[in-house]
Design a protein around this motif. Structure first.
Motif, PDB file in Angstrom:
ATOM      1  N   LEU A   1       0.831  -1.200   0.000  1.00 52.83           N
ATOM      2  CA  LEU A   1       0.000   0.000   0.000  1.00 52.83           C
ATOM      3  C   LEU A   1       0.870   1.256   0.000  1.00 52.83           C
ATOM      4  N   ALA A   2       1.895   1.260   0.848  1.00 51.90           N
ATOM      5  CA  ALA A   2       2.782   2.420   0.943  1.00 51.90           C
ATOM      6  C   ALA A   2       3.471   2.685  -0.397  1.00 51.90           C
ATOM      7  N   TYR A   3       3.889   1.618  -1.071  1.00 46.40           N
ATOM      8  CA  TYR A   3       4.527   1.774  -2.376  1.00 46.40           C
ATOM      9  C   TYR A   3       3.547   2.371  -3.380  1.00 46.40           C
ATOM     10  N   ASP A   4       2.319   1.865  -3.393  1.00 49.10           N
ATOM     11  CA  ASP A   4       1.322   2.358  -4.343  1.00 49.10           C
ATOM     12  C   ASP A   4       1.025   3.840  -4.105  1.00 49.10           C
ATOM     13  N   ILE A   5       0.867   4.221  -2.830  1.00 50.90           N
ATOM     14  CA  ILE A   5       0.568   5.619  -2.509  1.00 50.90           C
ATOM     15  C   ILE A   5       1.747   6.515  -2.883  1.00 50.90           C
ATOM     16  N   ALA A   6       2.957   6.099  -2.522  1.00 51.31           N
ATOM     17  CA  ALA A   6       4.139   6.910  -2.827  1.00 51.31           C
ATOM     18  C   ALA A   6       4.317   7.079  -4.334  1.00 51.31           C
ATOM     19  N   ASN A   7       4.151   6.000  -5.076  1.00 47.28           N
ATOM     20  CA  ASN A   7       4.348   6.050  -6.522  1.00 47.28           C
ATOM     21  C   ASN A   7       3.289   6.913  -7.200  1.00 47.28           C
ATOM     22  N   THR A   8       2.038   6.698  -6.818  1.00 54.11           N
ATOM     23  CA  THR A   8       0.940   7.456  -7.431  1.00 54.11           C
ATOM     24  C   THR A   8       1.044   8.938  -7.120  1.00 54.11           C
ATOM     25  N   GLN A   9       1.268   9.264  -5.853  1.00 48.86           N
ATOM     26  CA  GLN A   9       1.250  10.674  -5.477  1.00 48.86           C
ATOM     27  C   GLN A   9       2.510  11.405  -5.926  1.00 48.86           C
ATOM     28  N   ALA A  10       3.618  10.714  -6.030  1.00 52.07           N
ATOM     29  CA  ALA A  10       4.818  11.346  -6.578  1.00 52.07           C
ATOM     30  C   ALA A  10       4.597  11.704  -8.048  1.00 52.07           C
ATOM     31  N   ASN A  11       3.956  10.803  -8.792  1.00 49.89           N
ATOM     32  CA  ASN A  11       3.674  11.080 -10.203  1.00 49.89           C
ATOM     33  C   ASN A  11       2.687  12.234 -10.359  1.00 49.89           C
ATOM     34  N   GLN A  12       1.643  12.236  -9.541  1.00 55.64           N
ATOM     35  CA  GLN A  12       0.663  13.319  -9.612  1.00 55.64           C
ATOM     36  C   GLN A  12       1.296  14.652  -9.232  1.00 55.64           C
ATOM     37  N   ARG A  13       2.163  14.619  -8.236  1.00 50.74           N
ATOM     38  CA  ARG A  13       2.849  15.845  -7.826  1.00 50.74           C
ATOM     39  C   ARG A  13       3.676  16.398  -8.979  1.00 50.74           C
ATOM     40  N   GLY A  14       4.354  15.520  -9.692  1.00 46.18           N
ATOM     41  CA  GLY A  14       5.138  15.952 -10.839  1.00 46.18           C
ATOM     42  C   GLY A  14       4.271  16.607 -11.913  1.00 46.18           C
ATOM     43  N   MET A  15       3.081  16.059 -12.126  1.00 48.56           N
ATOM     44  CA  MET A  15       2.163  16.651 -13.102  1.00 48.56           C
ATOM     45  C   MET A  15       1.753  18.054 -12.682  1.00 48.56           C
ATOM     46  N   MET A  16       1.399  18.216 -11.415  1.00 44.54           N
ATOM     47  CA  MET A  16       0.926  19.527 -10.947  1.00 44.54           C
ATOM     48  C   MET A  16       2.030  20.578 -10.981  1.00 44.54           C
ATOM     49  N   LEU A  17       3.231  20.193 -10.601  1.00 40.46           N
ATOM     50  CA  LEU A  17       4.351  21.132 -10.681  1.00 40.46           C
ATOM     51  C   LEU A  17       4.673  21.466 -12.138  1.00 40.46           C
ATOM     52  N   GLY A  18       4.487  20.488 -13.015  1.00 42.44           N
ATOM     53  CA  GLY A  18       4.695  20.724 -14.439  1.00 42.44           C
ATOM     54  C   GLY A  18       3.705  21.723 -15.004  1.00 42.44           C
ATOM     55  N   TRP A  19       2.460  21.646 -14.539  1.00 41.15           N
ATOM     56  CA  TRP A  19       1.463  22.620 -14.981  1.00 41.15           C
ATOM     57  C   TRP A  19       1.840  24.036 -14.541  1.00 41.15           C
ATOM     58  N   LEU A  20       2.315  24.163 -13.311  1.00 38.44           N
ATOM     59  CA  LEU A  20       2.731  25.485 -12.839  1.00 38.44           C
ATOM     60  C   LEU A  20       3.858  26.035 -13.710  1.00 38.44           C
ATOM     61  N   ASP A  21       4.783  25.163 -14.103  1.00 36.53           N
ATOM     62  CA  ASP A  21       5.846  25.598 -15.024  1.00 36.53           C
ATOM     63  C   ASP A  21       5.246  26.025 -16.368  1.00 36.53           C
ATOM     64  N   LEU A  22       4.318  25.228 -16.884  1.00 37.47           N
ATOM     65  CA  LEU A  22       3.692  25.535 -18.169  1.00 37.47           C
ATOM     66  C   LEU A  22       2.962  26.867 -18.121  1.00 37.47           C
ATOM     67  N   TRP A  23       2.326  27.117 -16.972  1.00 39.16           N
ATOM     68  CA  TRP A  23       1.583  28.376 -16.809  1.00 39.16           C
ATOM     69  C   TRP A  23       2.489  29.543 -16.427  1.00 39.16           C
ATOM     70  N   LYS A  24       3.794  29.247 -16.254  1.00 37.79           N
ATOM     71  CA  LYS A  24       4.772  30.267 -15.857  1.00 37.79           C
ATOM     72  C   LYS A  24       4.390  30.914 -14.524  1.00 37.79           C
ATOM     73  N   LEU A  25       3.976  30.077 -13.575  1.00 43.46           N
ATOM     74  CA  LEU A  25       3.576  30.545 -12.248  1.00 43.46           C
ATOM     75  C   LEU A  25       4.518  29.975 -11.192  1.00 43.46           C
ATOM     76  N   PRO A  26       4.733  30.692 -10.092  1.00 43.56           N
ATOM     77  CA  PRO A  26       5.634  30.204  -9.038  1.00 43.56           C
ATOM     78  C   PRO A  26       5.064  28.977  -8.334  1.00 43.56           C
ATOM     79  N   LYS A  27       5.952  28.087  -7.927  1.00 39.92           N
ATOM     80  CA  LYS A  27       5.523  26.888  -7.198  1.00 39.92           C
ATOM     81  C   LYS A  27       5.206  27.205  -5.743  1.00 39.92           C
ATOM     82  N   VAL A  28       5.736  28.305  -5.252  1.00 41.49           N
ATOM     83  CA  VAL A  28       5.437  28.778  -3.899  1.00 41.49           C
ATOM     84  C   VAL A  28       4.998  30.229  -4.009  1.00 41.49           C
ATOM     85  N   GLU A  29       3.842  30.531  -3.466  1.00 42.92           N
ATOM     86  CA  GLU A  29       3.321  31.897  -3.522  1.00 42.92           C
ATOM     87  C   GLU A  29       3.563  32.566  -2.181  1.00 42.92           C
TER      88      GLU A  29
END
Length: 208
Positions: free
Chosen positions: A78-106
């Motif tokens: 379970l821990a592996y599945d959660i870590a793998n899934t959420q790490a991938n999703q986190r990468g997607m969301m940070l990628g969108w912020l880069d695409l939108w040219k917005l800061p990752k920390v406001e």
């Protein structure tokens, strides 16, 4: 000779089609980057991407901690599945912020303002719904075996409940369709895992 000419013409046609396709992709990408619908920094889209990235990072951290504190294959899977899934999703969301040219920390903006919610920080690290405090993370690091399993399952259940609340907020407020779809996927997956973790806790004589 005719055969060579035919092959040359075919190769040339393929090369030209690739060049035209590449040009079309470049133009389409430029159009997307300049699209007037790009989220602004104060939008729900940007706020969710920032806050859920932090939320996910703690889930990954807790999952790595419990992996080293128990030998139980069910919990470690379970821990592996959660870590793998959420790490991938986190990468997607940070990628969108880069695409939108917005800061990752406001800076100067408290977490959860995009949901019109006050931050829940108390100086112990719990900034958003369901997040564990520093004391709880320290307790997880010190636990082992069944104790670590139960603590992890309880902390992750609370974490998922908070995550579901945040993701539902994006489903209702975010304007980017692909982000809303990701948020709905989070709701569905984490609600399912909450039920799974409740069953795992019962097997260990505990409750959430």
């Amino acid at each position: 000779m005719n055969g060579r000419r035919t092959r040359y013409a075919a190769v040339t046609a393929v090369a030209l089609s690739v060049l035209f396709a590449a040009g079309a992709v470049t133009v389409a990408s430029a159009d997307r980057e300049e699209a007037p619908g790009t989220p602004v920094s104060a939008s729900a889209d940007a706020g969710f991407a920032r806050d859920m990235s932090v939320h996910h990072q703690q889930a990954v951290e807790m999952s790595f901690i419990v992996r080293d504190r128990t030998e139980d294959p069910e919990v470690r899977r379970l821990a592996y599945d959660i870590a793998n899934t959420q790490a991938n999703q986190r990468g997607m969301m940070l990628g969108w912020l880069d695409l939108w040219k917005l800061p990752k920390v406001e800076s100067g903006t408290a977490p959860m303002t995009w949901m019109d919610m006050p931050a829940t920080g108390s100086g112990d690290g719990a900034l958003m719904p369901g997040m564990a405090t520093k004391a709880q993370l320290d307790a997880l690091r010190k636990a082992s075996g069944k104790e670590a399993e139960i603590l992890y399952l309880r902390l992750m259940t609370a974490h998922h409940r908070g995550g579901v609340h945040m993701a539902q907020g994006c489903v209702e407020r975010c304007s980017v369709e692909v982000e809303r779809n990701l948020a709905q996927g989070m709701v569905d997956a984490q609600e399912s895992e909450i039920l799974l973790m409740a069953d795992m806790l019962r097997k260990r004589g505990a409750t959430a």
